[in-house]
Every structure is written in C-alpha cells, then in structure tokens.
Write an enzyme that holds these catalytic residues in place. Structure first.
Site: not given
Ligand code: USQ
Length: 382
Positions: A144, A179, A181-182, A185
């Site tokens: 991302t 976040s 989530y990020h 990654k």
C-alpha cells in the site's frame, strides 16, 4: 501461466481472476470467504448484490467456457497453503488475501491483533510454501502507498539513496504508516525483502493507492459476475463512498479539512498493473517495489469533483466536514513517484466525469440496498 489469486473473492481479487482467465492463463482462486463474514460482523453489505464464489465461477464457465479452480481455506493454516501449492504449482501468486481496512484494524485491540496476525502470518506461510514447493514462483504482493505515510520529501518507489557521514547507500524508503493495517503491510514488506535476500525468492511489492471504480469488461458480462462495492464507514473508501453518498442524498463525508492527499487509481488499472508485473517478473532474489497509482488528489478535491457531476445530474449534493476520526495530517506535502509501471507500458484510465457519473448511476440503481446506519465512520484512532 498458472496464476494463483489469493483473496480472489474480494474487490480487487475477483476482477483480477476473471481478467487473467479471459486472457488464457490457468487461474486458481484461494479464499477463506472471510470478507463476507466481516459484512455480517459489521452489519454492512456490498451496494451491488454479489453471487457466491461457486456461482460466480460456474457463471464464468458458462459465459466464457473457461475453468477457474477454487481452494477454500485460510493462509494462516500452513497445511492448507502447502497442499494448495503442491496441487496447483503456480508460476505466479497474486496475493490480495489480507484484511485491508485501516478503520477495521483500529476498532480495538482485538481487531488490531487479528489484522496483524492474519496478514503477517498468512504472507509468511506463503513465503515458506514458495521456498518448499515452487522456489521459482513469482510473488506479486499487494502492498500500500500508506506504508510511506506523508513525508515532507518526495516519495520514491521503495528505495531512497541516502548520504550519511560521507558514505552513500540505497536503503528501503522510511515508513510512517497510517494505521495498524498499514503497519501490517510494512511488516510483510520486511519479511518478503528478507526472504528474497536469504532464499532467493522473486517478489514484486505493489504499493497500491486507493482504488476506485467498480466495473471491468469481465464483471459486466453477467449479473452473477458483478463485483462488490463498499460504502460503509469501515470498508468503503473515499471516492467510491462519495459517489454512493451523492446518489442516495447523504452528505459527502469529508474528514476534517479534507486536505489529506492520497494516490488513486481506477480498478481497471489495478488489473493492468498486476498483469504487467506478472508478464515481466522480478529476478531470482530481487525484491522489487512499484508504486501502483495513476493520480493524486486531496479528499476535498474529490468530494468537489463528485458534487459537480452530481449537480449536473440534477442531484443536490452537500459536502460535510466531519470531525476526523483518524490521526493524520490534513494539510501536507505529497509527491509520490510512479514511473516504473508506466515504463512497463501502463496506459492509465485517468479519473473522468463519465466514470463518476457511471458510479452514481450504479448507486442509484441499487439505492434500496443502502443502509444509512453504516455510513458514518465509527472507528477512531485515538
Ligand atoms: N476519507 C474521508 N472521508 C471518507 C473516507 C475517507 O475524508 O468518507 C479520507 C481518510 O481520512 C483518508 C483518505 O480519505 O485521509 C483515504 O481513506 P480511505 O478510507 O479512502 O483509504 P485508506 O484507509 O487509506 O485505505 C484504502 C484501502 C487500503 C489501501 C489504501 C491505499 O482500504 O486497503 O491500502 O486505501 S493508501 O490510501 O494509499 O494507503
């Protein structure tokens, strides 16, 4: 080419599977169906009605004459991953099979832990299965643009040349993700880079921006092939949400000032980019990073663009500036490089008023399915 699409039931994965199948590749989908369970958990749904994966694949066979193999299972289960790799022996794996929502990862401790376990362990299992079963396979991993955050210097494609105390090196670009989530990654990128260096894995990390749009040539061909599109405050993303909000008469939900600038691309370009990466694989031991987007916009610019098209269509759109549920800069420098996929031949579909109109029309067709109760953002960063 034998291509395994992990996460092939999702928003990017399903159209990717059809795209490769249509072009004569042998396609298999791996999916745990968990995206559909998150809808149940959150009380949300896709704007468009979607068929089950089995119905989707059967319909595709009827429409195109082409087979797609399905493996139902979870990448965090190594036995499942290894047996699938032995059965299918992919030349390329396109790995979308992750929890991809920043707000979902920020709901609470449980969701943060789930997101990082699911994403990091799943990818680690894929790397081990590649090493054990198909060491020449090319991993195309969806990363991302949010790995980089919003630094006050230009964002390069994965690496930065650094001079320090009279010496120079090319180092991984510094990461300041948005976040949990990020962050997952970023952890994946580090694990993949390490296995390229240590085991000679070949990998391409596609640092993708926010994807908008819905329709592709293949998903339009039958209603049971339709893709999902999310509008809720957890999985819905900026531009798609604004178009759906405009269609149903909900104020466009700009968070804070709306000066947050992000990288964007049309879903049809996601497919093109993944195809370009697959047809031009990384070398053995190479960890390649491509920034996968075509244009950058601020959130407010997008809302204004959608509002202008909606007005031309006779609607009465309003832009609301909500209190920002996220911790992020609302005014900042942003200039991200994205030449590597262009050099491989990407022909971008730039954002057009026609595309915005088509999304608003689609939302109008399915407006009875929209639940106003799930539109507001309810996961906060603080
Ligand atoms: N935003 C609004 N209003 C909304 C929704 C979002 O102002 O109704 C703002 C957010 O505050 C943020 C920006 O729009 O500043 C982008 O948010 P988003 O929800 O559209 O996208 P994001 O959370 O960044 O995540 C999405 C995908 C994720 C992917 C990422 C690419 O869900 O999987 O990795 O886009 S990127 O943004 O480049 O990190």
């Amino acid at each position: 080419m034998k291509i395994l699409i992990a996460g092939g039931d999702g928003f990017c994965g399903w159209p990717t599977a059809l795209y490769f199948s249509e072009r004569g590749h042998e396609v298999a989908i791996a999916d745990s169906m968990i995206r559909r369970q998150w809808d149940d958990e959150l009380g949300s749904n896709s704007l468009t009605p979607i068929a089950t994966l089995k119905e989707r694949v059967t319909t595709w066979k009827n429409v195109s004459g082409k087979d797609i193999t399905i493996f139902v299972g979870d990448l965090t289960d190594y036995d499942f991953v290894e047996s699938m790799f032995r059965a299918f022996e992919p030349d390329t794996i396109v790995h979308y099979a992750e929890q991809r929502s920043a707000p979902y990862s920020m709901i609470d401790r449980k969701h943060a832990v789930f997101t990082q376990m699911n994403n990091v362990v799943g990818t680690l299992n894929v790397l081990y299965a590649m090493k054990e079963v198909v060491p020449d396979c090319h991993l195309i991993k969806l990363g991302t643009m949010g790995e980089y955050g919003t630094p006050n210097i230009d964002i390069e494609e994965g690496y930065l040349t650094v001079e320090h105390n009279g010496r120079e090196d090319v180092l991984p670009y510094p990461k300041q993700p948005f976040s949990f989530y990020h962050l997952s990654k970023v952890h994946d990128s580090n694990n993949i880079m390490f296995t390229c260096r240590s085991w000679g894995i070949r990998a391409t990390d596609l640092n993708q921006g926010v994807v908008y749009g819905l329709w592709t040539d293949e998903t339009k061909r039958h209603e049971k092939l339709y893709n999902r599109i999310d509008y809720d405050g957890v999985f819905g993303t900026a531009l798609n949400r604004f178009c759906i909000q405009a269609a149903v008469g909900h104020p466009l939900t700009v968070y804070g000032k709306g000066g947050q600038t992000r990288a964007f691309l049309d879903i049809r370009d996601t497919l093109q980019c993944v195809e370009l990466a697959a047809l031009n694989p990384a070398d053995k031991g190479e960890f390649r990073v491509f920034n996968q987007f075509t244009e950058q916009f601020s959130v407010l610019e997008l809302a204004e663009r959608v509002a202008a098209v909606a007005k031309e269509m006779g609607l009465n759109p309003e832009i609301a500036h909500l209190e920002n549920p996220r911790v992020e800069k609302e005014q900042h420098y942003y200039n991200a490089k994205h030449t590597k996929l262009m050099d491989l031949g990407l022909k971008p579909h730039l954002l057009s008023d026609d595309l915005i109109r088509e999304l608003i029309e689609t939302a109008d067709r399915y407006k009875d399915r929209v639940d106003f109760g799930v539109i507001a953002p309810n996961a906060t960063w603080r």
